[in-house]
Design a protein around this motif. Structure first.
Motif, PDB file in Angstrom:
ATOM      1  N   ALA A 164       5.908 -11.414  -0.190  1.00 57.82           N
ATOM      2  CA  ALA A 164       7.462 -10.847  -0.534  1.00 57.82           C
ATOM      3  C   ALA A 164       7.440 -10.045  -1.773  1.00 57.82           C
ATOM      4  O   ALA A 164       8.244  -9.216  -1.947  1.00 57.82           O
ATOM      5  CB  ALA A 164       8.204 -12.264  -0.527  1.00 57.82           C
ATOM      6  N   GLY A 165       6.500 -10.505  -2.870  1.00 60.10           N
ATOM      7  CA  GLY A 165       6.384  -9.594  -4.030  1.00 60.10           C
ATOM      8  C   GLY A 165       6.221  -8.158  -4.127  1.00 60.10           C
ATOM      9  O   GLY A 165       6.473  -7.528  -4.691  1.00 60.10           O
ATOM     10  N   LEU A 166       5.707  -7.750  -2.623  1.00 59.25           N
ATOM     11  CA  LEU A 166       5.232  -6.576  -2.291  1.00 59.25           C
ATOM     12  C   LEU A 166       6.235  -5.807  -1.435  1.00 59.25           C
ATOM     13  O   LEU A 166       6.084  -4.666  -0.910  1.00 59.25           O
ATOM     14  CB  LEU A 166       3.882  -6.449  -1.738  1.00 59.25           C
ATOM     15  N   GLY A 167       7.207  -6.568  -1.063  1.00 57.37           N
ATOM     16  CA  GLY A 167       8.096  -6.153  -0.017  1.00 57.37           C
ATOM     17  C   GLY A 167       7.359  -6.167   1.357  1.00 57.37           C
ATOM     18  O   GLY A 167       7.862  -5.331   2.390  1.00 57.37           O
ATOM     19  N   ARG A 168       6.481  -7.056   1.550  1.00 59.22           N
ATOM     20  CA  ARG A 168       5.537  -7.116   2.889  1.00 59.22           C
ATOM     21  C   ARG A 168       6.031  -8.365   3.551  1.00 59.22           C
ATOM     22  O   ARG A 168       6.314  -9.360   2.972  1.00 59.22           O
ATOM     23  CB  ARG A 168       4.274  -6.485   2.499  1.00 59.22           C
ATOM     24  N   ALA A 169       5.437  -8.420   4.546  1.00 57.18           N
ATOM     25  CA  ALA A 169       5.351  -9.876   5.293  1.00 57.18           C
ATOM     26  C   ALA A 169       3.790 -10.111   5.497  1.00 57.18           C
ATOM     27  O   ALA A 169       2.710  -9.118   5.529  1.00 57.18           O
ATOM     28  CB  ALA A 169       5.868  -9.725   6.653  1.00 57.18           C
ATOM     29  N   PRO A 170       3.305 -11.351   5.609  1.00 58.19           N
ATOM     30  CA  PRO A 170       1.847 -11.653   5.794  1.00 58.19           C
ATOM     31  C   PRO A 170       1.269 -11.403   7.127  1.00 58.19           C
ATOM     32  O   PRO A 170       0.878 -12.217   7.800  1.00 58.19           O
ATOM     33  CB  PRO A 170       1.701 -13.073   5.382  1.00 58.19           C
ATOM     34  N   ARG A 171       1.352 -10.215   7.707  1.00 58.30           N
ATOM     35  CA  ARG A 171       0.877  -9.822   8.802  1.00 58.30           C
ATOM     36  C   ARG A 171      -0.234  -8.736   8.629  1.00 58.30           C
ATOM     37  O   ARG A 171      -0.157  -7.936   7.667  1.00 58.30           O
ATOM     38  CB  ARG A 171       2.024  -8.998   9.552  1.00 58.30           C
ATOM     39  N   LEU A 172      -1.292  -8.596   9.324  1.00 57.83           N
ATOM     40  CA  LEU A 172      -2.061  -7.490   9.322  1.00 57.83           C
ATOM     41  C   LEU A 172      -1.638  -6.132   9.126  1.00 57.83           C
ATOM     42  O   LEU A 172      -2.070  -5.434   8.207  1.00 57.83           O
ATOM     43  CB  LEU A 172      -3.181  -7.800  10.573  1.00 57.83           C
ATOM     44  N   ALA A 173      -0.707  -5.855  10.121  1.00 58.32           N
ATOM     45  CA  ALA A 173      -0.294  -4.536   9.862  1.00 58.32           C
ATOM     46  C   ALA A 173       0.573  -3.976   8.716  1.00 58.32           C
ATOM     47  O   ALA A 173       0.311  -3.116   8.400  1.00 58.32           O
ATOM     48  CB  ALA A 173       0.651  -4.175  11.349  1.00 58.32           C
ATOM     49  N   ASP A 174       0.968  -4.941   7.894  1.00 54.90           N
ATOM     50  CA  ASP A 174       1.954  -4.869   6.842  1.00 54.90           C
ATOM     51  C   ASP A 174       1.174  -4.688   5.815  1.00 54.90           C
ATOM     52  O   ASP A 174       1.436  -4.222   4.682  1.00 54.90           O
ATOM     53  CB  ASP A 174       2.893  -5.908   6.653  1.00 54.90           C
ATOM     54  N   LEU A 175      -0.029  -5.308   5.647  1.00 56.12           N
ATOM     55  CA  LEU A 175      -0.966  -5.402   4.578  1.00 56.12           C
ATOM     56  C   LEU A 175      -2.175  -4.484   4.526  1.00 56.12           C
ATOM     57  O   LEU A 175      -2.854  -4.304   3.357  1.00 56.12           O
ATOM     58  CB  LEU A 175      -1.621  -6.935   4.513  1.00 56.12           C
ATOM     59  N   ALA A 176      -2.333  -3.925   5.709  1.00 54.42           N
ATOM     60  CA  ALA A 176      -3.749  -2.960   5.819  1.00 54.42           C
ATOM     61  C   ALA A 176      -3.641  -1.880   4.893  1.00 54.42           C
ATOM     62  O   ALA A 176      -4.802  -1.629   4.203  1.00 54.42           O
ATOM     63  CB  ALA A 176      -3.823  -2.407   7.348  1.00 54.42           C
ATOM     64  N   ASP A 177      -2.470  -1.200   4.177  1.00 55.39           N
ATOM     65  CA  ASP A 177      -2.552  -0.343   3.520  1.00 55.39           C
ATOM     66  C   ASP A 177      -2.244  -0.633   1.888  1.00 55.39           C
ATOM     67  O   ASP A 177      -2.101   0.313   0.979  1.00 55.39           O
ATOM     68  CB  ASP A 177      -1.682   0.952   3.962  1.00 55.39           C
ATOM     69  N   VAL A 178      -2.432  -2.087   1.682  1.00 52.96           N
ATOM     70  CA  VAL A 178      -1.894  -2.576   0.562  1.00 52.96           C
ATOM     71  C   VAL A 178      -2.987  -2.450  -0.615  1.00 52.96           C
ATOM     72  O   VAL A 178      -4.085  -3.142  -0.048  1.00 52.96           O
ATOM     73  CB  VAL A 178      -1.311  -3.770   0.429  1.00 52.96           C
ATOM     74  N   ALA A 179      -3.270  -1.898  -1.577  1.00 49.92           N
ATOM     75  CA  ALA A 179      -4.446  -1.733  -2.502  1.00 49.92           C
ATOM     76  C   ALA A 179      -4.690  -3.252  -3.036  1.00 49.92           C
ATOM     77  O   ALA A 179      -3.945  -4.059  -3.090  1.00 49.92           O
ATOM     78  CB  ALA A 179      -4.013  -1.047  -3.686  1.00 49.92           C
ATOM     79  N   PRO A 180      -6.114  -3.274  -2.778  1.00 53.37           N
ATOM     80  CA  PRO A 180      -6.316  -4.774  -3.108  1.00 53.37           C
ATOM     81  C   PRO A 180      -5.893  -5.432  -4.594  1.00 53.37           C
ATOM     82  O   PRO A 180      -5.537  -6.394  -4.489  1.00 53.37           O
ATOM     83  CB  PRO A 180      -7.964  -4.515  -3.370  1.00 53.37           C
ATOM     84  N   ASP A 181      -5.903  -4.568  -5.435  1.00 55.73           N
ATOM     85  CA  ASP A 181      -5.482  -4.694  -7.027  1.00 55.73           C
ATOM     86  C   ASP A 181      -3.764  -5.089  -7.086  1.00 55.73           C
ATOM     87  O   ASP A 181      -3.648  -5.967  -7.595  1.00 55.73           O
ATOM     88  CB  ASP A 181      -5.521  -3.946  -8.061  1.00 55.73           C
TER      89      ASP A 181
END
Length: 483
Positions: A220-237
């Motif tokens: 939620a702190g990234l404006g995303r949900a804990p789903r594979l499609a939502d996190l695939a493009d989030v930078a690891p850092d």
């Protein structure tokens, strides 16, 4: 001087130092990036020619450092005799709250331990959200799956480094010990190691509902949900930073996450019924891993290191915290058993018991019930106000307790004690890895024979008898969401 060894993926070139050959940054799995980022680890791609293995490999994304590269799944090997066969193998699984893991840590350099007569392996695994967040569409416990991949690499390749693949011991402290306890009861890890050494085992294994809520809060702190499609493009850092923000505010989540809010990490293995089917205590008591020899131990003052970041508490606050532990014997029993302790000291004693000491003791009891051969130790020695603190036993076994700890300035008598104790612990741990017997009486729940590591080490009954009685009827299992 350099040295070369052929592995299943290609030849690596290491270097010699102090009579030990070291090979660093060897990939044991493919980089977990792109479609493989939150997936089961795949085999490493082969390479042509000779790969330079004289420099440390990239660690996984973690707090306090910029991610260096995508090839996080690599390991280091230290050996006194590359090309020889038959040495016991010690595979180190790092602690660090499931947040940190770095083979370049000078406290965990395997040179001195290998010099005692073992091949030492240190494997990176995915930590933090990359390895342990509950993500829809991805397998749980990816960090544990990485550890299994590293152990398979050891089975295939360690003979070339002088090790015996039939005589592998896994060694882990804190989160590493927690990982090993999980590996002991995971069918996918069966047969990959013969012995296990668990130092300061935490009791934290998460139910899916708790892990899912923690993952929702982090993403939620990234404006995303804990789903594979939502996190695939989030930078690891960026994912590390989001997890760090939640970690720093853990006490605020006590109403939702219970006692996890009083630990230093929002990550632990998830008992998902698939990758990890059940918590280790019940499984070991039922006979899981009965053929694996176990050496289990803890320090006397486990919580002192973590308590440094906390403020003192009054009676009401201490009682509320102790009563909220899961499981909990209740603050009343603590006050009866330890009537002279201040509220803060009572809190620290209860947290030492809940988080590390009693989980280790109960694991020894469970494994013995299930038919395993078990040995137990307690570190009683310390050199400063922290006493026999969390992780000190690890530094003594690795022979690195004088690096950046203040020990070198504690006086010549304490330095001499440390070196003598370090050599003893290292020798006995390697003896256990080599033969399955560290040299003292086996543990059983009635006599509770314990190796007491101190300035003058002895063998006696387990010392924390008051705490043992307090926790005698409690059962460790899975932590669930509380609100």
């Amino acid at each position: 001087m350099t040295t070369e060894v052929r592995t299943s993926a290609g030849t690596v070139r290491g270097s010699w130092s102090d009579g030990i050959a070291a090979y660093r940054g060897i990939p044991f799995a493919a980089p977990p990036v792109g479609p493989d980022r939150f997936a089961v680890p795949r085999p490493a791609s082969p390479w042509d020619g000779v790969r330079d293995a004289t420099r440390n490999g990239s660690p996984p994304p973690q707090p306090g450092r910029t991610t260096e590269g995508p090839d996080w799944l690599n390991l280091a090997v230290w050996t006194p005799a590359p090309g020889r066969t038959g040495l016991p193998v010690v595979v180190w699984i790092s602690g660090g709250g499931f947040l940190n893991c770095n083979a370049a840590n000078p406290h965990l350099d395997g040179t001195t331990l290998a010099g005692t007569g073992a091949v030492v392996v240190s494997a990176h695994y995915r930590t933090g959200a990359e390895g342990f967040a509950r993500i829809e569409g991805a397998p749980d416990n990816r960090g544990l799956l990485d550890q299994i991949a590293a152990l398979r690499w050891v089975q295939e390749n360690i003979a070339g480094f002088g090790g015996d693949p039939e005589n592998v011991t896994v060694l882990g402290q804190s989160a590493g010990a927690n990982s090993i306890a999980a590996l002991l009861v995971m069918p996918a890890a069966a047969g990959l190691f013969r012995r296990a050494i668990l130092q300061s085992l935490p009791e934290t294994y998460f139910a899916p509902d708790l892990a899912a809520d923690i993952a929702r809060e982090i993403t939620a702190g990234l404006g995303r949900a804990p789903r594979l499609a939502d996190l695939a493009d989030v930078a690891p850092d960026d994912l590390v930073a989001a997890a760090r923000s939640v970690t720093e505010r853990l006490p605020h989540y006590a109403d939702r996450w219970g006692a996890v809010a009083h630990t230093p990490t929002p990550f632990s293995p998830v008992v998902d019924g698939e990758v990890l089917r059940e918590a280790p205590w019940a499984a070991l008591a039922a006979g899981a891993a009965r053929d694996v020899d176990l050496l289990i131990g803890h320090g006397r003052d486990e919580f002192s290191l973590l308590a440094r970041r906390l403020t003192d508490v009054d009676d009401t606050e201490a009682d509320a915290l102790i009563d909220a532990l899961t499981p909990t014997p209740g603050s009343r029993r603590y006050r009866t058993a330890y009537p002279l302790l201040s509220p803060t000291a009572l809190r620290d004693t209860a947290m030492s018991d809940w988080l590390f000491r009693m989980p280790a003791l109960h694991l020894a009891d469970a494994a013995h019930t299930g038919g395993a051969r078990v040995w137990f130790y307690e570190l009683c020695w310390g050199f400063n106000s922290l006493g026999a603190s969390h992780s000190l036993d690890t530094l003594l076994v690795f022979g690195t307790a004088e690096i950046g700890t203040g020990l070198a300035d504690a006086g010549p008598d304490l330095v001499t004690q440390s070196r003598r104790l370090s050599e003893l612990m290292r020798t006995e741990h390697v003896a256990f890895a080599a033969t399955g017997d560290p040299g003292w009486t086996r543990y059983d729940p009635r006599e509770r024979a314990t190796r007491l590591y101190d300035a003058e080490s002895t063998i006696g009954r387990y010392l924390e008898e008051e705490s043992r009685r307090i926790w005698r009827d409690q059962r460790f299992g899975v932590l669930e969401r509380t609100g």
